[in-house]
Write a protein that holds these residues in place. Sequence first.
Motif, PDB file in Angstrom:
ATOM      1  N   TYR A 103       0.829  -1.204   0.000  1.00 10.15           N
ATOM      2  CA  TYR A 103       0.000   0.000   0.000  1.00 10.15           C
ATOM      3  C   TYR A 103       0.863   1.253   0.000  1.00 10.15           C
ATOM      4  O   TYR A 103       2.038   1.227   0.390  1.00 10.15           O
ATOM      5  CB  TYR A 103      -0.938   0.026   1.218  1.00 10.15           C
ATOM      6  CG  TYR A 103      -1.984  -1.053   1.196  1.00 10.15           C
ATOM      7  CD1 TYR A 103      -3.208  -0.867   0.554  1.00 10.15           C
ATOM      8  CD2 TYR A 103      -1.746  -2.286   1.807  1.00 10.15           C
ATOM      9  CE1 TYR A 103      -4.164  -1.869   0.517  1.00 10.15           C
ATOM     10  CE2 TYR A 103      -2.697  -3.292   1.774  1.00 10.15           C
ATOM     11  CZ  TYR A 103      -3.904  -3.076   1.136  1.00 10.15           C
ATOM     12  OH  TYR A 103      -4.853  -4.061   1.094  1.00 10.15           O
ATOM     13  N   GLU A 104       0.244   2.361  -0.418  1.00  5.60           N
ATOM     14  CA  GLU A 104       0.909   3.655  -0.368  1.00  5.60           C
ATOM     15  C   GLU A 104      -0.119   4.735  -0.054  1.00  5.60           C
ATOM     16  O   GLU A 104      -1.321   4.551  -0.275  1.00  5.60           O
ATOM     17  CB  GLU A 104       1.613   3.961  -1.692  1.00  5.60           C
ATOM     18  CG  GLU A 104       0.680   4.070  -2.885  1.00  5.60           C
ATOM     19  CD  GLU A 104       1.425   4.322  -4.184  1.00  5.60           C
ATOM     20  OE1 GLU A 104       2.649   4.545  -4.133  1.00  5.60           O
ATOM     21  OE2 GLU A 104       0.786   4.316  -5.249  1.00  5.60           O
ATOM     22  N   ILE A 105       0.380   5.856   0.464  1.00  6.56           N
ATOM     23  CA  ILE A 105      -0.485   6.995   0.780  1.00  6.56           C
ATOM     24  C   ILE A 105      -0.109   8.136  -0.147  1.00  6.56           C
ATOM     25  O   ILE A 105       1.040   8.578  -0.161  1.00  6.56           O
ATOM     26  CB  ILE A 105      -0.329   7.434   2.247  1.00  6.56           C
ATOM     27  CG1 ILE A 105      -0.615   6.272   3.193  1.00  6.56           C
ATOM     28  CG2 ILE A 105      -1.257   8.603   2.557  1.00  6.56           C
ATOM     29  CD1 ILE A 105      -0.379   6.604   4.660  1.00  6.56           C
ATOM     30  N   VAL A 106      -1.071   8.608  -0.935  1.00  7.72           N
ATOM     31  CA  VAL A 106      -0.804   9.689  -1.879  1.00  7.72           C
ATOM     32  C   VAL A 106      -1.895  10.747  -1.762  1.00  7.72           C
ATOM     33  O   VAL A 106      -3.015  10.479  -1.320  1.00  7.72           O
ATOM     34  CB  VAL A 106      -0.738   9.178  -3.333  1.00  7.72           C
ATOM     35  CG1 VAL A 106       0.416   8.209  -3.515  1.00  7.72           C
ATOM     36  CG2 VAL A 106      -2.050   8.517  -3.732  1.00  7.72           C
ATOM     37  N   SER A 107      -1.544  11.960  -2.168  1.00  2.00           N
ATOM     38  CA  SER A 107      -2.501  13.060  -2.153  1.00  2.00           C
ATOM     39  C   SER A 107      -3.642  12.765  -3.111  1.00  2.00           C
ATOM     40  O   SER A 107      -3.434  12.241  -4.206  1.00  2.00           O
ATOM     41  CB  SER A 107      -1.801  14.358  -2.541  1.00  2.00           C
ATOM     42  OG  SER A 107      -2.724  15.436  -2.555  1.00  2.00           O
ATOM     43  N   LEU A 108      -4.852  13.096  -2.701  1.00  2.00           N
ATOM     44  CA  LEU A 108      -6.036  12.817  -3.510  1.00  2.00           C
ATOM     45  C   LEU A 108      -6.388  14.060  -4.320  1.00  2.00           C
ATOM     46  O   LEU A 108      -6.950  15.020  -3.808  1.00  2.00           O
ATOM     47  CB  LEU A 108      -7.206  12.421  -2.623  1.00  2.00           C
ATOM     48  CG  LEU A 108      -8.460  11.919  -3.318  1.00  2.00           C
ATOM     49  CD1 LEU A 108      -8.170  10.641  -4.082  1.00  2.00           C
ATOM     50  CD2 LEU A 108      -9.563  11.661  -2.317  1.00  2.00           C
ATOM     51  N   GLY A 109      -6.052  14.034  -5.598  1.00  2.00           N
ATOM     52  CA  GLY A 109      -6.384  15.163  -6.446  1.00  2.00           C
ATOM     53  C   GLY A 109      -5.520  16.374  -6.165  1.00  2.00           C
ATOM     54  O   GLY A 109      -4.447  16.295  -5.570  1.00  2.00           O
ATOM     55  N   ASP A 110      -6.027  17.522  -6.574  1.00  2.00           N
ATOM     56  CA  ASP A 110      -5.318  18.787  -6.480  1.00  2.00           C
ATOM     57  C   ASP A 110      -5.917  19.599  -5.336  1.00  2.00           C
ATOM     58  O   ASP A 110      -7.121  19.577  -5.107  1.00  2.00           O
ATOM     59  CB  ASP A 110      -5.486  19.535  -7.813  1.00  2.00           C
ATOM     60  CG  ASP A 110      -4.591  20.752  -7.909  1.00  2.00           C
ATOM     61  OD1 ASP A 110      -4.568  21.538  -6.961  1.00  2.00           O
ATOM     62  OD2 ASP A 110      -3.927  20.898  -8.937  1.00  2.00           O
ATOM     63  N   ASN A 111      -5.088  20.355  -4.637  1.00  3.32           N
ATOM     64  CA  ASN A 111      -5.596  21.199  -3.558  1.00  3.32           C
ATOM     65  C   ASN A 111      -6.652  22.179  -4.049  1.00  3.32           C
ATOM     66  O   ASN A 111      -7.528  22.592  -3.294  1.00  3.32           O
ATOM     67  CB  ASN A 111      -4.452  21.986  -2.911  1.00  3.32           C
ATOM     68  CG  ASN A 111      -3.574  21.103  -2.035  1.00  3.32           C
ATOM     69  OD1 ASN A 111      -3.985  20.003  -1.671  1.00  3.32           O
ATOM     70  ND2 ASN A 111      -2.390  21.567  -1.717  1.00  3.32           N
ATOM     71  N   SER A 112      -6.567  22.578  -5.315  1.00  2.66           N
ATOM     72  CA  SER A 112      -7.512  23.552  -5.855  1.00  2.66           C
ATOM     73  C   SER A 112      -8.926  22.990  -5.975  1.00  2.66           C
ATOM     74  O   SER A 112      -9.877  23.729  -6.175  1.00  2.66           O
ATOM     75  CB  SER A 112      -7.047  24.047  -7.226  1.00  2.66           C
ATOM     76  OG  SER A 112      -7.054  22.996  -8.171  1.00  2.66           O
ATOM     77  N   LEU A 113      -9.072  21.645  -5.854  1.00  2.00           N
ATOM     78  CA  LEU A 113     -10.414  21.060  -5.899  1.00  2.00           C
ATOM     79  C   LEU A 113     -11.250  21.462  -4.706  1.00  2.00           C
ATOM     80  O   LEU A 113     -12.469  21.424  -4.742  1.00  2.00           O
ATOM     81  CB  LEU A 113     -10.318  19.530  -5.964  1.00  2.00           C
ATOM     82  CG  LEU A 113      -9.707  18.917  -7.227  1.00  2.00           C
ATOM     83  CD1 LEU A 113      -9.719  17.405  -7.130  1.00  2.00           C
ATOM     84  CD2 LEU A 113     -10.438  19.377  -8.472  1.00  2.00           C
ATOM     85  N   ASN A 114     -10.577  21.833  -3.608  1.00  2.00           N
ATOM     86  CA  ASN A 114     -11.292  22.277  -2.409  1.00  2.00           C
ATOM     87  C   ASN A 114     -12.331  21.249  -1.975  1.00  2.00           C
ATOM     88  O   ASN A 114     -13.493  21.550  -1.740  1.00  2.00           O
ATOM     89  CB  ASN A 114     -11.977  23.628  -2.662  1.00  2.00           C
ATOM     90  CG  ASN A 114     -12.563  24.214  -1.379  1.00  2.00           C
ATOM     91  OD1 ASN A 114     -11.993  24.047  -0.303  1.00  2.00           O
ATOM     92  ND2 ASN A 114     -13.686  24.891  -1.500  1.00  2.00           N
TER      93      ASN A 114
END
Length: 296
Positions: A56-67
């Motif tokens: 498993y890995e932990i990654v950012s979900l989408g872009d911060n601009s998605l709010n």
Amino acid sequence: MNLYKKNLYFVCISLFIAVSYILYGYFFRNFITQPDLPKKYLAYKNLEDTVKSAHYEIVSLGDNSLNTNTVYFSPLSETVVFESAKQGFDNDNDEFRLHYKFDNKGKLIDSLKTRRYDSYEIYESYLLSKKNYISWIIDNDTIRHNYIELNPKADWTFERTEEEYNKLSKKASSVYCFKAQMHNYNSDDVGQYFDKALFLIDKKWYALYGKSLFKETVSKPYQKIFAPVYTHKVSKLGSNSWRVNAFYDIVIKNDTLKLKNESWSDRTDMGYYSHPANPAFCILRNSTYFIIRPIN
């Protein structure tokens, strides 16, 4: 003379270092007294550095601009839905709202635009408003479907309405209520307020109007927490507030993800949401959202 200047120079440097240490200790470190960080925590990584285990890995979900906000897992599929303001701008005057759908790998697979004043609520994998519903979460259908109104004139007696409510509640897989909705409003008739009870039967929503039908219906995800296994002081601000590095062991099946995160000492628990049918499908809530996903 040169020797005197040289000695004076070294004295000044020593004094500067001593004063700097005192100022650093007082204003920033505040003379932190604690053991050195245990070696086993040196391998822990920050969320931004892509934390990995064997599977498993932990990654950012989408872009911060998605709010993104308002996490909702569809119990009928391996997807998670977020609600956002239009184009990621969080503005109460924005006319639109966007819904984003991600799969369990963190891939954005679809989006849906709605108008803010329609006030859609996510309930049992449907978007429900006072006027219509959308089944997009489970079948990608973006059509606004009208409710099947059982008493469109709201002219049934209280007894008949109650009887119908009880009968429909037994048949329905889900029940949702809107409280005190204006019914049949137009310029000639000020209308009356009726509760609007909705019943999901065979993938269709039926509407029943009546007085005193409202019952509280909640379908918001329950946020759980990961507690740190260890915290290490970083700095102090004021008399009681500490910045700390918090270390977490996140166990997914037979894997352990080891991560660290800087936070305030009284806010070290890390919030997360998990899919009701697949606990390994997790969303971490930090300054932005992260997903725990399987490594291909």
